[in-house]
Write a protein that holds these residues in place. Structure first.
Motif, short mmCIF file in Angstrom:
data_model
loop_
_atom_site.label_atom_id
_atom_site.label_comp_id
_atom_site.label_asym_id
_atom_site.label_seq_id
_atom_site.Cartn_x
_atom_site.Cartn_y
_atom_site.Cartn_z
N THR A 179 -6.79 -1.84 -3.70
CA THR A 179 -6.42 -2.34 -2.38
C THR A 179 -4.95 -2.76 -2.41
O THR A 179 -4.36 -2.90 -3.49
CB THR A 179 -7.28 -3.56 -1.99
OG1 THR A 179 -6.93 -4.65 -2.84
CG2 THR A 179 -8.76 -3.27 -2.06
N ARG A 220 -6.85 -5.42 -5.71
CA ARG A 220 -8.26 -5.55 -6.07
C ARG A 220 -8.89 -4.17 -6.22
O ARG A 220 -8.34 -3.17 -5.77
CB ARG A 220 -8.98 -6.37 -5.02
CG ARG A 220 -8.43 -7.79 -4.94
CD ARG A 220 -9.48 -8.76 -4.52
NE ARG A 220 -9.24 -10.15 -4.72
CZ ARG A 220 -8.18 -10.85 -4.42
NH1 ARG A 220 -7.13 -10.27 -3.92
NH2 ARG A 220 -8.12 -12.14 -4.60
N CYS A 277 0.85 -1.18 0.00
CA CYS A 277 0.00 0.00 0.00
C CYS A 277 0.90 1.24 0.00
O CYS A 277 1.71 1.42 0.91
CB CYS A 277 -0.91 0.00 1.23
SG CYS A 277 -2.28 1.14 1.09
N ASN A 320 -13.01 3.66 -3.01
CA ASN A 320 -13.63 3.02 -4.17
C ASN A 320 -14.00 4.05 -5.24
O ASN A 320 -13.77 3.82 -6.43
CB ASN A 320 -14.86 2.22 -3.75
CG ASN A 320 -14.50 0.99 -2.94
OD1 ASN A 320 -13.44 0.42 -3.11
ND2 ASN A 320 -15.38 0.60 -2.05
N ARG A 326 -12.05 -3.23 -5.15
CA ARG A 326 -13.06 -2.85 -4.15
C ARG A 326 -12.50 -2.96 -2.73
O ARG A 326 -11.98 -3.99 -2.33
CB ARG A 326 -14.27 -3.75 -4.28
CG ARG A 326 -15.40 -3.37 -3.38
CD ARG A 326 -16.73 -3.77 -3.97
NE ARG A 326 -17.82 -3.47 -3.09
CZ ARG A 326 -18.41 -2.29 -3.01
NH1 ARG A 326 -18.00 -1.30 -3.78
NH2 ARG A 326 -19.41 -2.08 -2.19
N TRP A 327 -12.64 -1.86 -1.97
CA TRP A 327 -12.26 -1.82 -0.57
C TRP A 327 -13.45 -2.21 0.29
O TRP A 327 -14.59 -1.88 -0.01
CB TRP A 327 -11.84 -0.40 -0.18
CG TRP A 327 -10.49 0.00 -0.65
CD1 TRP A 327 -10.18 0.49 -1.88
CD2 TRP A 327 -9.28 -0.05 0.08
NE1 TRP A 327 -8.84 0.76 -1.96
CE2 TRP A 327 -8.26 0.45 -0.76
CE3 TRP A 327 -8.94 -0.44 1.37
CZ2 TRP A 327 -6.94 0.55 -0.34
CZ3 TRP A 327 -7.62 -0.33 1.78
CH2 TRP A 327 -6.64 0.15 0.93
N TYR A 328 -13.17 -2.91 1.38
CA TYR A 328 -14.18 -3.27 2.38
C TYR A 328 -13.69 -2.78 3.74
O TYR A 328 -12.49 -2.59 3.94
CB TYR A 328 -14.39 -4.79 2.41
CG TYR A 328 -15.03 -5.32 1.16
CD1 TYR A 328 -16.42 -5.28 1.00
CD2 TYR A 328 -14.27 -5.83 0.12
CE1 TYR A 328 -17.02 -5.74 -0.16
CE2 TYR A 328 -14.86 -6.29 -1.05
CZ TYR A 328 -16.24 -6.24 -1.18
OH TYR A 328 -16.83 -6.69 -2.33
N HIS A 373 -10.64 -4.40 5.16
CA HIS A 373 -9.34 -4.01 4.59
C HIS A 373 -8.79 -2.79 5.32
O HIS A 373 -7.60 -2.73 5.66
CB HIS A 373 -9.47 -3.65 3.11
CG HIS A 373 -9.89 -4.77 2.23
ND1 HIS A 373 -10.62 -4.56 1.08
CD2 HIS A 373 -9.69 -6.10 2.32
CE1 HIS A 373 -10.85 -5.72 0.50
NE2 HIS A 373 -10.29 -6.67 1.24
N VAL A 374 -9.66 -1.81 5.56
CA VAL A 374 -9.23 -0.57 6.23
C VAL A 374 -8.81 -0.88 7.67
O VAL A 374 -7.75 -0.43 8.13
CB VAL A 374 -10.36 0.49 6.20
CG1 VAL A 374 -9.97 1.71 7.01
CG2 VAL A 374 -10.69 0.88 4.76
N CYS A 399 -13.96 3.54 2.84
CA CYS A 399 -14.06 2.62 1.71
C CYS A 399 -14.75 3.29 0.53
O CYS A 399 -14.32 3.16 -0.63
CB CYS A 399 -14.83 1.36 2.08
SG CYS A 399 -13.96 0.31 3.24
#
Length: 77
Positions: A45, A49, A13, A39, A51-53, A56-57, A35
């Motif tokens: 990420t 990927r 990151c 996004n 899409r962040w969820y 992940h954060v 997120c």
């Protein structure tokens, strides 16, 4: 003298993304809202990927590297 070699997997990151996430979190922004911003901005990420969820954060904010650099994230409870 050379710098000590970092152990473990390389950090994936970018520093500017980590700083942005930490700044938003310290400002009171929740994981879901962070997120949404990431996004909407099209920031991938750490795994690459799209899409962040919230997990992940949360995981990113609690990694040893981030904690050592920015301190432990505040608890929302």
């Amino acid at each position: 003298m050379t710098a000590p070699r970092r152990r473990g997997r390389p950090r994936l990151c970018p520093d500017d993304v980590v700083s942005k996430i930490v700044e938003m979190h310290r400002g009171g922004t929740g994981y879901r809202a962070i997120c949404r911003v990431l996004n909407d901005s099209g920031i991938p990420t750490p795994a690459g990927r799209t899409r962040w969820y919230p997990s992940h954060v949360s995981r990113l904010l609690n990694t040893r590297n981030v904690v050592e650099r920015f301190g432990r994230p505040r608890s929302g409870r």
